[in-house]
Write a protein that holds these residues in place. Structure first.
Motif, PDB file in Angstrom:
ATOM      1  N   LEU A   1       0.816  -1.217   0.000  1.00 34.20           N
ATOM      2  CA  LEU A   1       0.000   0.000   0.000  1.00 34.20           C
ATOM      3  C   LEU A   1       0.849   1.266   0.000  1.00 34.20           C
ATOM      4  CD1 LEU A   1      -2.725  -1.068   2.614  1.00 34.20           C
ATOM      5  CD2 LEU A   1      -3.034  -0.846   0.135  1.00 34.20           C
ATOM      6  N   VAL A   2       2.101   1.162   0.454  1.00 33.64           N
ATOM      7  CA  VAL A   2       2.967   2.347   0.528  1.00 33.64           C
ATOM      8  C   VAL A   2       3.866   2.474  -0.698  1.00 33.64           C
ATOM      9  CG1 VAL A   2       2.955   2.243   3.041  1.00 33.64           C
ATOM     10  CG2 VAL A   2       4.828   1.183   1.787  1.00 33.64           C
ATOM     11  N   VAL A   3       3.688   1.586  -1.687  1.00 36.32           N
ATOM     12  CA  VAL A   3       4.503   1.670  -2.903  1.00 36.32           C
ATOM     13  C   VAL A   3       4.397   3.038  -3.574  1.00 36.32           C
ATOM     14  CG1 VAL A   3       4.669   0.832  -5.292  1.00 36.32           C
ATOM     15  CG2 VAL A   3       4.700  -0.788  -3.389  1.00 36.32           C
ATOM     16  N   PRO A   4       3.179   3.605  -3.755  1.00 34.20           N
ATOM     17  CA  PRO A   4       3.111   4.949  -4.361  1.00 34.20           C
ATOM     18  C   PRO A   4       3.880   5.999  -3.562  1.00 34.20           C
ATOM     19  CG  PRO A   4       0.961   3.908  -4.407  1.00 34.20           C
ATOM     20  CD  PRO A   4       1.828   3.045  -3.551  1.00 34.20           C
ATOM     21  N   ALA A   5       3.808   5.924  -2.248  1.00 37.22           N
ATOM     22  CA  ALA A   5       4.547   6.883  -1.414  1.00 37.22           C
ATOM     23  C   ALA A   5       6.049   6.702  -1.595  1.00 37.22           C
ATOM     24  CB  ALA A   5       4.162   6.709   0.053  1.00 37.22           C
ATOM     25  N   LEU A   6       6.490   5.465  -1.707  1.00 37.80           N
ATOM     26  CA  LEU A   6       7.913   5.201  -1.932  1.00 37.80           C
ATOM     27  C   LEU A   6       8.358   5.781  -3.266  1.00 37.80           C
ATOM     28  CD1 LEU A   6      10.618   3.822  -1.306  1.00 37.80           C
ATOM     29  CD2 LEU A   6       9.677   1.705  -2.280  1.00 37.80           C
ATOM     30  N   ILE A   7       7.563   5.596  -4.302  1.00 39.04           N
ATOM     31  CA  ILE A   7       7.906   6.122  -5.621  1.00 39.04           C
ATOM     32  C   ILE A   7       7.938   7.645  -5.594  1.00 39.04           C
ATOM     33  CG2 ILE A   7       7.149   6.290  -8.020  1.00 39.04           C
ATOM     34  CD1 ILE A   7       6.029   3.455  -7.738  1.00 39.04           C
ATOM     35  N   ALA A   8       6.964   8.257  -4.924  1.00 35.14           N
ATOM     36  CA  ALA A   8       6.918   9.720  -4.851  1.00 35.14           C
ATOM     37  C   ALA A   8       8.108  10.283  -4.084  1.00 35.14           C
ATOM     38  CB  ALA A   8       5.616  10.157  -4.182  1.00 35.14           C
ATOM     39  N   TRP A   9       8.679   9.490  -3.176  1.00 39.09           N
ATOM     40  CA  TRP A   9       9.822   9.939  -2.365  1.00 39.09           C
ATOM     41  C   TRP A   9      11.121   9.970  -3.157  1.00 39.09           C
ATOM     42  CZ3 TRP A   9      13.921   6.530  -1.280  1.00 39.09           C
ATOM     43  CH2 TRP A   9      14.884   7.021  -0.393  1.00 39.09           C
ATOM     44  N   ILE A  10      11.210   9.235  -4.249  1.00 34.23           N
ATOM     45  CA  ILE A  10      12.464   9.143  -5.000  1.00 34.23           C
ATOM     46  C   ILE A  10      12.815  10.504  -5.605  1.00 34.23           C
ATOM     47  CG2 ILE A  10      13.679   7.986  -6.877  1.00 34.23           C
ATOM     48  CD1 ILE A  10      11.631   5.722  -6.653  1.00 34.23           C
TER      49      ILE A  10
ATOM     50  N   GLU B   1      14.329  13.194  -8.180  1.00 31.31           N
ATOM     51  CA  GLU B   1      14.556  13.176  -9.623  1.00 31.31           C
ATOM     52  C   GLU B   1      16.061  13.215  -9.914  1.00 31.31           C
ATOM     53  OE1 GLU B   1      12.462  12.767 -12.013  1.00 31.31           O
ATOM     54  OE2 GLU B   1      10.653  12.803 -10.791  1.00 31.31           O
ATOM     55  N   PRO B   2      16.520  12.481 -10.931  1.00 26.76           N
ATOM     56  CA  PRO B   2      17.947  12.502 -11.280  1.00 26.76           C
ATOM     57  C   PRO B   2      18.353  13.866 -11.818  1.00 26.76           C
ATOM     58  CG  PRO B   2      16.700  11.333 -12.954  1.00 26.76           C
ATOM     59  CD  PRO B   2      15.741  11.598 -11.828  1.00 26.76           C
ATOM     60  N   GLU B   3      19.623  14.208 -11.600  1.00 21.54           N
ATOM     61  CA  GLU B   3      20.145  15.456 -12.120  1.00 21.54           C
ATOM     62  C   GLU B   3      20.170  15.406 -13.646  1.00 21.54           C
ATOM     63  OE1 GLU B   3      20.952  18.205 -10.568  1.00 21.54           O
ATOM     64  OE2 GLU B   3      20.452  17.357  -8.601  1.00 21.54           O
ATOM     65  N   PRO B   4      19.690  16.442 -14.320  1.00 21.97           N
ATOM     66  CA  PRO B   4      19.702  16.429 -15.787  1.00 21.97           C
ATOM     67  C   PRO B   4      21.120  16.466 -16.325  1.00 21.97           C
ATOM     68  CG  PRO B   4      19.097  18.611 -14.971  1.00 21.97           C
ATOM     69  CD  PRO B   4      19.122  17.691 -13.784  1.00 21.97           C
TER      70      PRO B   4
ATOM     71  N   ALA C   1       6.713  11.658  -9.210  1.00 18.53           N
ATOM     72  CA  ALA C   1       5.472  12.085  -8.571  1.00 18.53           C
ATOM     73  C   ALA C   1       4.264  11.755  -9.438  1.00 18.53           C
ATOM     74  CB  ALA C   1       5.518  13.583  -8.279  1.00 18.53           C
ATOM     75  N   ASP C   2       4.420  11.875 -10.743  1.00 18.11           N
ATOM     76  CA  ASP C   2       3.311  11.536 -11.649  1.00 18.11           C
ATOM     77  C   ASP C   2       3.053  10.032 -11.651  1.00 18.11           C
ATOM     78  OD1 ASP C   2       3.175  14.193 -12.241  1.00 18.11           O
ATOM     79  OD2 ASP C   2       4.001  14.022 -14.271  1.00 18.11           O
ATOM     80  N   ILE C   3       4.116   9.238 -11.593  1.00 19.93           N
ATOM     81  CA  ILE C   3       3.952   7.784 -11.533  1.00 19.93           C
ATOM     82  C   ILE C   3       3.213   7.399 -10.258  1.00 19.93           C
ATOM     83  CG2 ILE C   3       5.173   5.573 -11.406  1.00 19.93           C
ATOM     84  CD1 ILE C   3       7.440   6.847 -12.989  1.00 19.93           C
ATOM     85  N   ALA C   4       3.572   8.044  -9.156  1.00 17.93           N
ATOM     86  CA  ALA C   4       2.942   7.731  -7.868  1.00 17.93           C
ATOM     87  C   ALA C   4       1.453   8.048  -7.872  1.00 17.93           C
ATOM     88  CB  ALA C   4       3.635   8.514  -6.757  1.00 17.93           C
ATOM     89  N   ARG C   5       1.036   8.962  -8.748  1.00 15.89           N
ATOM     90  CA  ARG C   5      -0.380   9.348  -8.801  1.00 15.89           C
ATOM     91  C   ARG C   5      -1.166   8.567  -9.860  1.00 15.89           C
ATOM     92  NH1 ARG C   5       1.837  14.685  -7.894  1.00 15.89           N
ATOM     93  NH2 ARG C   5       1.945  15.017 -10.156  1.00 15.89           N
TER      94      ARG C   5
ATOM     95  N   VAL D   1       7.712  -1.071 -11.335  1.00 16.38           N
ATOM     96  CA  VAL D   1       6.870   0.010 -11.874  1.00 16.38           C
ATOM     97  C   VAL D   1       7.733   1.155 -12.385  1.00 16.38           C
ATOM     98  CG1 VAL D   1       5.149   1.763 -11.277  1.00 16.38           C
ATOM     99  CG2 VAL D   1       4.874  -0.577 -10.445  1.00 16.38           C
ATOM    100  N   VAL D   2       8.698   1.561 -11.580  1.00 17.50           N
ATOM    101  CA  VAL D   2       9.562   2.687 -11.950  1.00 17.50           C
ATOM    102  C   VAL D   2      10.383   2.361 -13.193  1.00 17.50           C
ATOM    103  CG1 VAL D   2      11.569   4.039 -11.231  1.00 17.50           C
ATOM    104  CG2 VAL D   2       9.669   3.686  -9.649  1.00 17.50           C
ATOM    105  N   ASP D   3      10.989   1.182 -13.209  1.00 21.69           N
ATOM    106  CA  ASP D   3      11.839   0.814 -14.345  1.00 21.69           C
ATOM    107  C   ASP D   3      11.016   0.676 -15.617  1.00 21.69           C
ATOM    108  OD1 ASP D   3      14.302   0.263 -15.479  1.00 21.69           O
ATOM    109  OD2 ASP D   3      14.117  -1.893 -15.191  1.00 21.69           O
TER     110      ASP D   3
END
Length: 255
Positions: A20-29, A31-34, A66-70, A114-116
């Protein structure tokens, strides 16, 4: 009710709850430096497979975490996937202390898949702490069981799985992301701790599923032919290793 059923139900509930906390974990990551240099293959852990080439800034912008988490339904889908995987792991291993390092790894694996799948990135910010947690829980299991063979196999699992992927990345960095190398070492610890069969099927199965499954999905235009995420195939193969690794190895040995 036998031990397998008890373990399957218990781990399904635990992993489903953690899922259930997977979306929160993804939102916490973060963003990589451009960056537009070739070093992004290693620094951002982008697994580009089978001869894919970097386009140096011409690629589409990465989907924000953040968009993936939503994403609609991600909470219940992640919980369901975690519960199903947990049930399979529990059924395969049984009511044993070996489940301890695997319980948190299941929902984390769902998040990484999900992220990959959506970004072709395996974030170090997730893999690194999972490494530490898995090692710590493996050591706790050893303290309780005093099974040194399991501990030694976990070390060899990390060395062999991580080493194989490191060599492949070193020889052809455009064909494999360094995030896959890190993930391979992590899975090697967990699979090696369970047994040689689990390690063999889990590692080899990743290449088999990645090649066959990736090729099929590219034909169906589900993924790009020259750039598709390898992490989800590794994770599914690891689950298969837990499930059928021991009987497969027994079959190979006995003929």
């Amino acid at each position: 009710m036998n031990d397998q059923v008890v373990a399957a139900v218990a781990l399904a509930l635990v992993c489903g709850g953690l899922g259930l906390v997977v979306p929160a974990l993804i939102a916490w990551i973060p963003e990589p430096e451009p960056t537009t240099t070739d070093d992004t293959v290693a620094e951002q852990d982008a697994p580009v497979v089978a001869g894919a080439e970097e386009t140096e800034g011409a690629e589409e912008p990465k989907e924000p975490y953040a968009d993936i988490a939503r994403l609609p339904g991600l909470v219940w889908k992640a919980a369901l996937a975690s519960a199903a995987a947990g049930a399979l792991v529990g059924w395969s291993v049984g009511a044993d202390w070996d489940l301890l390092p695997l319980a948190p790894l299941v929902p984390v694996s769902v998040a990484l898949a999900v992220v990959d799948w959506r970004t072709r990135l395996l974030p170090t910010k997730v893999i690194a702490p999972t490494y530490l947690l898995t090692i710590a829980l493996t050591l706790v299991t050893w303290v309780v069981t005093r099974d040194t063979d399991d501990l030694v196999r976990a070390f060899w699992g990390w060395l062999l799985a991580g080493g194989i992927f490191f060599v492949l990345w070193f020889v052809h960095p455009r064909g494999l992301g360094y995030g896959d190398v890190r993930l391979a070492g992590l899975l090697g610890i967990a699979l090696g701790h369970l047994g040689w069969g689990e390690l063999l099927v889990g590692v080899y199965g990743g290449f088999l599923l990645g090649g066959v499954g990736g090729g099929l999905l590219s034909l169906l235009r589900v993924v790009e032919r020259k750039a598709f995420p390898f992490g989800p195939f590794m994770l599914v193969a690891a689950l298969l290793g837990v499930w059928i690794g021991e009987p497969v190895l027994d079959g190979l040995v006995t003929g």
